[in-house]
Design a protein around this motif. Structure first.
Motif, PDB file in Angstrom:
ATOM      1  N   ALA A  88     -32.687 -59.953 -82.442  1.00  0.00           N
ATOM      2  CA  ALA A  88     -33.028 -60.311 -81.067  1.00  0.00           C
ATOM      3  C   ALA A  88     -33.866 -61.576 -81.092  1.00  0.00           C
ATOM      4  O   ALA A  88     -34.802 -61.691 -81.880  1.00  0.00           O
ATOM      5  CB  ALA A  88     -33.807 -59.189 -80.395  1.00  0.00           C
ATOM      6  N   VAL A  89     -33.515 -62.525 -80.242  1.00  0.00           N
ATOM      7  CA  VAL A  89     -34.331 -63.723 -80.049  1.00  0.00           C
ATOM      8  C   VAL A  89     -34.823 -63.712 -78.614  1.00  0.00           C
ATOM      9  O   VAL A  89     -34.027 -63.629 -77.678  1.00  0.00           O
ATOM     10  CB  VAL A  89     -33.527 -65.014 -80.327  1.00  0.00           C
ATOM     11  N   ILE A  90     -36.139 -63.765 -78.453  1.00  0.00           N
ATOM     12  CA  ILE A  90     -36.731 -63.790 -77.118  1.00  0.00           C
ATOM     13  C   ILE A  90     -37.210 -65.211 -76.844  1.00  0.00           C
ATOM     14  O   ILE A  90     -38.079 -65.730 -77.540  1.00  0.00           O
ATOM     15  CB  ILE A  90     -37.900 -62.795 -77.013  1.00  0.00           C
ATOM     16  N   GLY A  91     -36.614 -65.849 -75.832  1.00  0.00           N
ATOM     17  CA  GLY A  91     -36.976 -67.218 -75.488  1.00  0.00           C
ATOM     18  C   GLY A  91     -35.857 -68.192 -75.789  1.00  0.00           C
ATOM     19  O   GLY A  91     -35.095 -68.010 -76.761  1.00  0.00           O
ATOM     20  N   THR A  92     -35.746 -69.220 -74.954  1.00  0.00           N
ATOM     21  CA  THR A  92     -34.678 -70.212 -75.125  1.00  0.00           C
ATOM     22  C   THR A  92     -35.221 -71.633 -74.971  1.00  0.00           C
ATOM     23  O   THR A  92     -34.546 -72.518 -74.440  1.00  0.00           O
ATOM     24  CB  THR A  92     -33.548 -69.984 -74.100  1.00  0.00           C
ATOM     25  N   GLY A  93     -36.446 -71.863 -75.438  1.00  0.00           N
ATOM     26  CA  GLY A  93     -37.032 -73.196 -75.390  1.00  0.00           C
ATOM     27  C   GLY A  93     -36.591 -74.044 -76.568  1.00  0.00           C
ATOM     28  O   GLY A  93     -35.621 -73.726 -77.274  1.00  0.00           O
ATOM     29  N   ALA A  94     -37.334 -75.116 -76.809  1.00  0.00           N
ATOM     30  CA  ALA A  94     -36.947 -76.090 -77.832  1.00  0.00           C
ATOM     31  C   ALA A  94     -36.857 -75.472 -79.221  1.00  0.00           C
ATOM     32  O   ALA A  94     -35.976 -75.827 -80.013  1.00  0.00           O
ATOM     33  CB  ALA A  94     -37.935 -77.252 -77.829  1.00  0.00           C
ATOM     34  N   SER A  95     -37.777 -74.554 -79.553  1.00  0.00           N
ATOM     35  CA  SER A  95     -37.740 -73.936 -80.880  1.00  0.00           C
ATOM     36  C   SER A  95     -36.491 -73.093 -81.058  1.00  0.00           C
ATOM     37  O   SER A  95     -35.781 -73.195 -82.066  1.00  0.00           O
ATOM     38  CB  SER A  95     -38.990 -73.075 -81.100  1.00  0.00           C
ATOM     39  N   ALA A  96     -36.196 -72.254 -80.066  1.00  0.00           N
ATOM     40  CA  ALA A  96     -35.026 -71.377 -80.153  1.00  0.00           C
ATOM     41  C   ALA A  96     -33.738 -72.179 -80.219  1.00  0.00           C
ATOM     42  O   ALA A  96     -32.799 -71.820 -80.946  1.00  0.00           O
ATOM     43  CB  ALA A  96     -35.000 -70.429 -78.958  1.00  0.00           C
ATOM     44  N   VAL A  97     -33.671 -73.267 -79.481  1.00  0.00           N
ATOM     45  CA  VAL A  97     -32.479 -74.114 -79.496  1.00  0.00           C
ATOM     46  C   VAL A  97     -32.218 -74.649 -80.901  1.00  0.00           C
ATOM     47  O   VAL A  97     -31.064 -74.842 -81.304  1.00  0.00           O
ATOM     48  CB  VAL A  97     -32.641 -75.273 -78.486  1.00  0.00           C
ATOM     49  N   GLN A  98     -33.262 -74.827 -81.687  1.00  0.00           N
ATOM     50  CA  GLN A  98     -33.097 -75.334 -83.047  1.00  0.00           C
ATOM     51  C   GLN A  98     -32.694 -74.252 -84.035  1.00  0.00           C
ATOM     52  O   GLN A  98     -31.842 -74.490 -84.909  1.00  0.00           O
ATOM     53  CB  GLN A  98     -34.411 -75.981 -83.516  1.00  0.00           C
ATOM     54  N   PHE A  99     -33.303 -73.061 -83.932  1.00  0.00           N
ATOM     55  CA  PHE A  99     -33.025 -72.079 -84.992  1.00  0.00           C
ATOM     56  C   PHE A  99     -31.874 -71.119 -84.670  1.00  0.00           C
ATOM     57  O   PHE A  99     -31.286 -70.536 -85.589  1.00  0.00           O
ATOM     58  CB  PHE A  99     -34.289 -71.302 -85.388  1.00  0.00           C
ATOM     59  N   ILE A 100     -31.523 -70.943 -83.397  1.00  0.00           N
ATOM     60  CA  ILE A 100     -30.435 -70.025 -83.053  1.00  0.00           C
ATOM     61  C   ILE A 100     -29.120 -70.405 -83.725  1.00  0.00           C
ATOM     62  O   ILE A 100     -28.427 -69.534 -84.283  1.00  0.00           O
ATOM     63  CB  ILE A 100     -30.282 -69.923 -81.515  1.00  0.00           C
ATOM     64  N   PRO A 101     -28.704 -71.693 -83.728  1.00  0.00           N
ATOM     65  CA  PRO A 101     -27.446 -72.028 -84.404  1.00  0.00           C
ATOM     66  C   PRO A 101     -27.446 -71.705 -85.894  1.00  0.00           C
ATOM     67  O   PRO A 101     -26.379 -71.458 -86.481  1.00  0.00           O
ATOM     68  CB  PRO A 101     -27.311 -73.545 -84.172  1.00  0.00           C
ATOM     69  N   LYS A 102     -28.612 -71.691 -86.515  1.00  0.00           N
ATOM     70  CA  LYS A 102     -28.691 -71.393 -87.951  1.00  0.00           C
ATOM     71  C   LYS A 102     -28.548 -69.896 -88.215  1.00  0.00           C
ATOM     72  O   LYS A 102     -27.770 -69.482 -89.086  1.00  0.00           O
ATOM     73  CB  LYS A 102     -30.026 -71.895 -88.511  1.00  0.00           C
ATOM     74  N   ILE A 103     -29.302 -69.091 -87.458  1.00  0.00           N
ATOM     75  CA  ILE A 103     -29.264 -67.654 -87.748  1.00  0.00           C
ATOM     76  C   ILE A 103     -28.001 -67.000 -87.190  1.00  0.00           C
ATOM     77  O   ILE A 103     -27.598 -65.935 -87.672  1.00  0.00           O
ATOM     78  CB  ILE A 103     -30.523 -66.930 -87.218  1.00  0.00           C
ATOM     79  N   GLN A 104     -27.357 -67.634 -86.225  1.00  0.00           N
ATOM     80  CA  GLN A 104     -26.098 -67.083 -85.706  1.00  0.00           C
ATOM     81  C   GLN A 104     -25.064 -66.975 -86.806  1.00  0.00           C
ATOM     82  O   GLN A 104     -24.250 -66.045 -86.820  1.00  0.00           O
ATOM     83  CB  GLN A 104     -25.586 -67.977 -84.566  1.00  0.00           C
ATOM     84  N   GLN A 105     -25.103 -67.909 -87.736  1.00  0.00           N
ATOM     85  CA  GLN A 105     -24.102 -67.949 -88.798  1.00  0.00           C
ATOM     86  C   GLN A 105     -24.229 -66.802 -89.790  1.00  0.00           C
ATOM     87  O   GLN A 105     -23.261 -66.464 -90.475  1.00  0.00           O
ATOM     88  CB  GLN A 105     -24.201 -69.286 -89.536  1.00  0.00           C
ATOM     89  N   ILE A 106     -25.416 -66.188 -89.871  1.00  0.00           N
ATOM     90  CA  ILE A 106     -25.617 -65.132 -90.869  1.00  0.00           C
ATOM     91  C   ILE A 106     -25.872 -63.763 -90.248  1.00  0.00           C
ATOM     92  O   ILE A 106     -25.884 -62.746 -90.952  1.00  0.00           O
ATOM     93  CB  ILE A 106     -26.792 -65.486 -91.812  1.00  0.00           C
ATOM     94  N   ALA A 107     -26.075 -63.726 -88.933  1.00  0.00           N
ATOM     95  CA  ALA A 107     -26.384 -62.455 -88.270  1.00  0.00           C
ATOM     96  C   ALA A 107     -25.120 -61.623 -88.072  1.00  0.00           C
ATOM     97  O   ALA A 107     -24.025 -62.155 -87.849  1.00  0.00           O
ATOM     98  CB  ALA A 107     -27.043 -62.716 -86.922  1.00  0.00           C
ATOM     99  N   LYS A 108     -25.294 -60.303 -88.149  1.00  0.00           N
ATOM    100  CA  LYS A 108     -24.197 -59.410 -87.773  1.00  0.00           C
ATOM    101  C   LYS A 108     -24.010 -59.471 -86.271  1.00  0.00           C
ATOM    102  O   LYS A 108     -22.890 -59.641 -85.768  1.00  0.00           O
ATOM    103  CB  LYS A 108     -24.502 -57.985 -88.221  1.00  0.00           C
ATOM    104  N   GLU A 109     -25.127 -59.306 -85.549  1.00  0.00           N
ATOM    105  CA  GLU A 109     -25.137 -59.451 -84.096  1.00  0.00           C
ATOM    106  C   GLU A 109     -26.408 -60.210 -83.708  1.00  0.00           C
ATOM    107  O   GLU A 109     -27.475 -59.972 -84.274  1.00  0.00           O
ATOM    108  CB  GLU A 109     -25.117 -58.089 -83.394  1.00  0.00           C
ATOM    109  N   LEU A 110     -26.285 -61.094 -82.747  1.00  0.00           N
ATOM    110  CA  LEU A 110     -27.428 -61.863 -82.266  1.00  0.00           C
ATOM    111  C   LEU A 110     -27.487 -61.743 -80.743  1.00  0.00           C
ATOM    112  O   LEU A 110     -26.516 -62.088 -80.060  1.00  0.00           O
ATOM    113  CB  LEU A 110     -27.309 -63.330 -82.673  1.00  0.00           C
ATOM    114  N   THR A 111     -28.603 -61.238 -80.248  1.00  0.00           N
ATOM    115  CA  THR A 111     -28.803 -61.115 -78.798  1.00  0.00           C
ATOM    116  C   THR A 111     -29.935 -62.043 -78.388  1.00  0.00           C
ATOM    117  O   THR A 111     -31.041 -61.965 -78.930  1.00  0.00           O
ATOM    118  CB  THR A 111     -29.146 -59.672 -78.403  1.00  0.00           C
TER     119      THR A 111
END
Length: 403
Positions: A88-111
């Protein structure tokens, strides 16, 4: 390390030393700094605390009960392996915009729990080719011209942000086109479309964020969070989402930075007590009741090019102040309350119609009292010019031993 060695800074550095408190003594006209490695005195104190240094973690009901791993993006748990997890990622600011594309590639599910969608523009950075590097190396003026071009491009945004927000609508058009190009699903696209004016909240540049959210292992949730359970997160619609790890991308403590509680000024009150959430400073650098204290990236010093420009200008201002003190034999200077109030009044007036104040959003730029405590109300070059010299007429000056 290379820079510290080159300029012989190491003898004057105290690493792994925590500041426990700093107090101004109006008799000796010195700062006393208590640290984990002893007590120090100084005539001049510079607060380079960093506005983006203390993570803000929302107090979600039940968070302490969660059985999985929890961390903020600022204090990333590098020992924890996210591969194959439900995240789970809470928040969609500048930090999340940077790391979400990275962890999406290895996560089973990403919310991704999104309270407010963010304006995203295509990322402008590109690798420099060999020919460009060779050109810059052989003809340095071309690199300076390129840099000047980038600065002018950034400066061209100021009229649309500060003076007439309608001028910035073209950036919103670009943002919506970028979203349409990268997200084909209409339902997801609607979730990701901001309803406030471009620039009201911090816009972000990314060419990988939208594609990551469009992947089949990603779910964007706009419902508010009701509570955290042992297994995961329950949203306001009553649905429980199970997770292995919760990552906060929820920004930073801007107005209540814990460092403000450590600094006590001339009247004995801390900076936190003096400001009470309403950050005020003269030129974003000096503060009434805090003699010989200078703050880096203080309130209303943010410009819309690079904060490196702000920092370098403020350092230049500090050096001008030190030279003026030496030339006149001064032991201390303190900006007057009148000068500070007059500066704040001018800032508030000029920012009243800015996109940050009138764009229809809630952001860290504007505090609970409705004041924009972040931005300088104009172009970067006006800030740089203003900071080139210090006007001691705006300060109370004292010589050694003067009461």
């Amino acid at each position: 390390e290379k820079c510290a060695k080159k300029f012989d800074l190491e003898p004057n550095m105290r690493l792994r030393t925590e500041v426990l408190g700093a107090t101004w003594d109006d008799v000796s006209q010195l700062w006393t700094i208590e640290t984990t490695n002893g007590t120090w005195t100084a005539q001049i104190l510079v607060g380079a605390l960093g506005p983006f240094s203390e993570p803000s973690v929302p107090q979600l009901p039940g968070l302490e009960k969660f059985n999985g791993t929890v961390f903020h993006s600022t204090t990333w748990d590098h020992e924890h392996n996210l591969a194959g997890e439900k995240i789970a990622v809470i928040g969609t600011g500048a930090s999340a915009v940077q790391f979400i594309p990275k962890i999406q590639q290895i996560a089973k599910e990403l919310t991704v729990f999104q309270r407010t969608p963010t304006w995203i523009l295509p990322h402008p950075d590109r690798p420099l080719g060999k020919r460009t590097k060779c050109l810059f190396r052989r003809f340095p003026v071309t690199q300076r011209l390129a840099r000047r071009g980038f600065n002018l491009t950034q400066e061209s945004l100021v009229p649309g942000f500060v003076y007439e927000p309608r001028l910035a609508r073209i950036l919103g058009v670009i943002g919506r086109a970028h979203l349409r190009h990268q997200v084909k699903d209409r339902t997801l696209r609607k979730k990701l479309t901001p309803t406030f004016a471009f620039g009201c909240k911090r816009p972000t540049f990314s060419s990988t964020y939208y594609p990551a959210l469009a992947q089949p292992n990603v779910n964007v949730v706009s419902e508010g969070i009701h509570e955290v359970t042992e297994r995961g997160i329950v949203t306001q619609d009553g649905v429980e989402h199970a997770f292995d790890t919760i990552i906060f991308g929820t920004g930073f403590r801007m107005s209540d930075h814990p460092g403000y509680e450590l600094l006590a000024g001339r009247d004995g009150r801390t900076l936190s007590q003096t400001w009470d959430g309403d950050l005020r400073a003269y030129l974003g650098t000096t503060i009434s009741n805090f003699p010989n204290f200078f703050v880096i990236l203080g309130p209303n010093s943010v410009i819309y090019t690079s904060q490196v420009v702000t920092i370098e200008s403020q350092v230049g201002y500090i050096m001008a102040a030190l030279k003026a003190m030496d030339d006149r034999g001064l032991a201390s200077i303190e900006v007057t309350a009148e000068a500070q109030d007059e500066f704040i009044a001018r800032v508030d007036k000029r920012l009243k119609g800015s996109v940050w104040n009138s764009g229809g959003c809630s952001s860290y730029y504007v505090n609970e009292k409705g004041r924009n405590v972040a931005f300088w109300p104009g172009f970067a070059f006006t800030f740089v010019r203003k900071m080139k010299a210090i006007d001691l007429a705006d300060y109370v000056t004292r010589t050694e031993g003067q009461v």
